[in-house]
Design a protein around this motif. Structure first.
Motif, PDB file in Angstrom:
ATOM      1  N   ARG A   1      37.528  44.328  41.466  1.00 53.89           N
ATOM      2  CA  ARG A   1      38.507  43.278  41.170  1.00 53.89           C
ATOM      3  C   ARG A   1      37.761  41.959  41.307  1.00 53.89           C
ATOM      4  O   ARG A   1      37.259  41.632  42.384  1.00 53.89           O
ATOM      5  N   ALA A   2      37.690  41.191  40.216  1.00 53.90           N
ATOM      6  CA  ALA A   2      36.771  40.058  40.151  1.00 53.90           C
ATOM      7  C   ALA A   2      37.501  38.737  39.946  1.00 53.90           C
ATOM      8  O   ALA A   2      38.516  38.668  39.239  1.00 53.90           O
ATOM      9  N   LEU A   3      36.931  37.693  40.542  1.00 56.86           N
ATOM     10  CA  LEU A   3      37.454  36.331  40.406  1.00 56.86           C
ATOM     11  C   LEU A   3      36.322  35.409  39.989  1.00 56.86           C
ATOM     12  O   LEU A   3      35.225  35.453  40.566  1.00 56.86           O
ATOM     13  N   CYS A   4      36.578  34.551  39.006  1.00 52.52           N
ATOM     14  CA  CYS A   4      35.646  33.494  38.613  1.00 52.52           C
ATOM     15  C   CYS A   4      36.215  32.168  39.097  1.00 52.52           C
ATOM     16  O   CYS A   4      37.325  31.784  38.702  1.00 52.52           O
ATOM     17  N   VAL A   5      35.479  31.491  39.954  1.00 49.61           N
ATOM     18  CA  VAL A   5      35.945  30.269  40.613  1.00 49.61           C
ATOM     19  C   VAL A   5      35.469  29.065  39.818  1.00 49.61           C
ATOM     20  O   VAL A   5      34.274  28.857  39.641  1.00 49.61           O
ATOM     21  N   GLY A   6      36.420  28.254  39.335  1.00 49.53           N
ATOM     22  CA  GLY A   6      36.075  27.120  38.491  1.00 49.53           C
ATOM     23  C   GLY A   6      35.739  27.566  37.091  1.00 49.53           C
ATOM     24  O   GLY A   6      34.695  27.222  36.543  1.00 49.53           O
ATOM     25  N   ALA A   7      36.645  28.318  36.469  1.00 46.51           N
ATOM     26  CA  ALA A   7      36.323  29.025  35.226  1.00 46.51           C
ATOM     27  C   ALA A   7      36.621  28.241  33.952  1.00 46.51           C
ATOM     28  O   ALA A   7      36.335  28.724  32.865  1.00 46.51           O
TER      29      ALA A   7
END
Length: 248
Positions: free
Chosen positions: A106-112
């Motif tokens: 489960r992935a998150l891109c911060v400041g996408a």
């Protein structure tokens, strides 16, 4: 591997709808404002906070000036779209081959921003992925401030960001990543070492330790050189499976 370039007219239509919905939120910014002191928490000597921000609102206005720039948003969604997805896909494939990322992460891109990073993750098979930015770009990017992520503790297996230099409070930025990563989870940061970022940067980094010293419950797993849109160093950081204070 192929990607699909979005059509320009549908993009303009979606952008108009998004702005009509979010501009009132941005002008009030009550949901983004943090109760943080103006003076930054002490940071390592290899990490310098830029002076000149009189308030957190001033900082947000500067970031939104870039994020809401219509010309830049057109470029991000058209000319730059496939190019960025292709580059990010190579980064993520390398991380998957190295065992730092999997299709079940489960992935998150911060400041996408527009969500190219999220699209790249989905292109390489990481379907359960989302991004956050001050300005949402549905369906890939939710509204959120990386100094105060809108997610519960231990929400993600993997977090990626190439906007560490935009953090006015780097310790808070890192603390939110550690909070929302699951034990054993991976954080990947792309940073520039020893050279000044653009005028939207809030800090300047002069050594890897300027970042790694901020992580309290994680270990540095890998450092390598990359060529990532002006950023030259990739840091792979793994959250410990047990917090330091839990060992006492």
């Amino acid at each position: 591997m192929s990607t699909t370039k979005p059509l320009f007219k549908p993009f303009l239509f979606l952008l108009t709808l998004s702005l009509l919905f979010i501009l009132p939120l941005l002008f009030s910014r009550s949901n983004l404002r943090l109760q943080l002191p103006l003076s930054s928490t002490p940071t390592p000597s290899l990490l310098k906070i830029r002076p000149g921000f009189r308030s957190y609102d001033d900082y947000l206005k500067l970031q939104l000036n870039k994020t809401l720039n219509p010309r830049l948003r057109r470029l991000w969604a058209t000319r730059d779209w496939n190019r960025k997805i292709s580059v990010f896909s190579r980064f993520f494939l390398n991380l998957r081959q190295s065992g730092f990322l999997s299709n079940t992460s489960r992935a998150l891109c911060v400041g996408a921003r527009m969500g190219q990073e999220v699209a790249a993750l989905q292109t390489v098979g990481v379907v359960d992925s989302i991004g956050i930015d001050l300005v949402p770009s549905p369906p890939l990017v939710l509204q959120g401030d990386f100094h105060s992520q809108p997610f519960p503790d231990s929400s993600f297996d993997f977090e990626f960001s190439n906007v560490f230099d935009h953090a006015l409070y780097p310790q808070r930025f890192v603390g939110e990543i550690e909070r929302t990563l699951r034990p054993g989870g991976i954080c990947v940061l792309h940073v520039a070492l020893g050279r000044r970022g653009d005028r939207y940067s809030a800090n300047d980094l002069f050594g890897v330790e300027g970042v790694t010293a901020l992580f309290k419950d994680s270990d540095l797993a890998r450092v390598r050189k990359v060529d990532g849109f002006g950023l030259d160093t990739e840091l792979v950081i793994r959250k410990k499976k047990m917090r330091s204070r839990d060992r006492l």
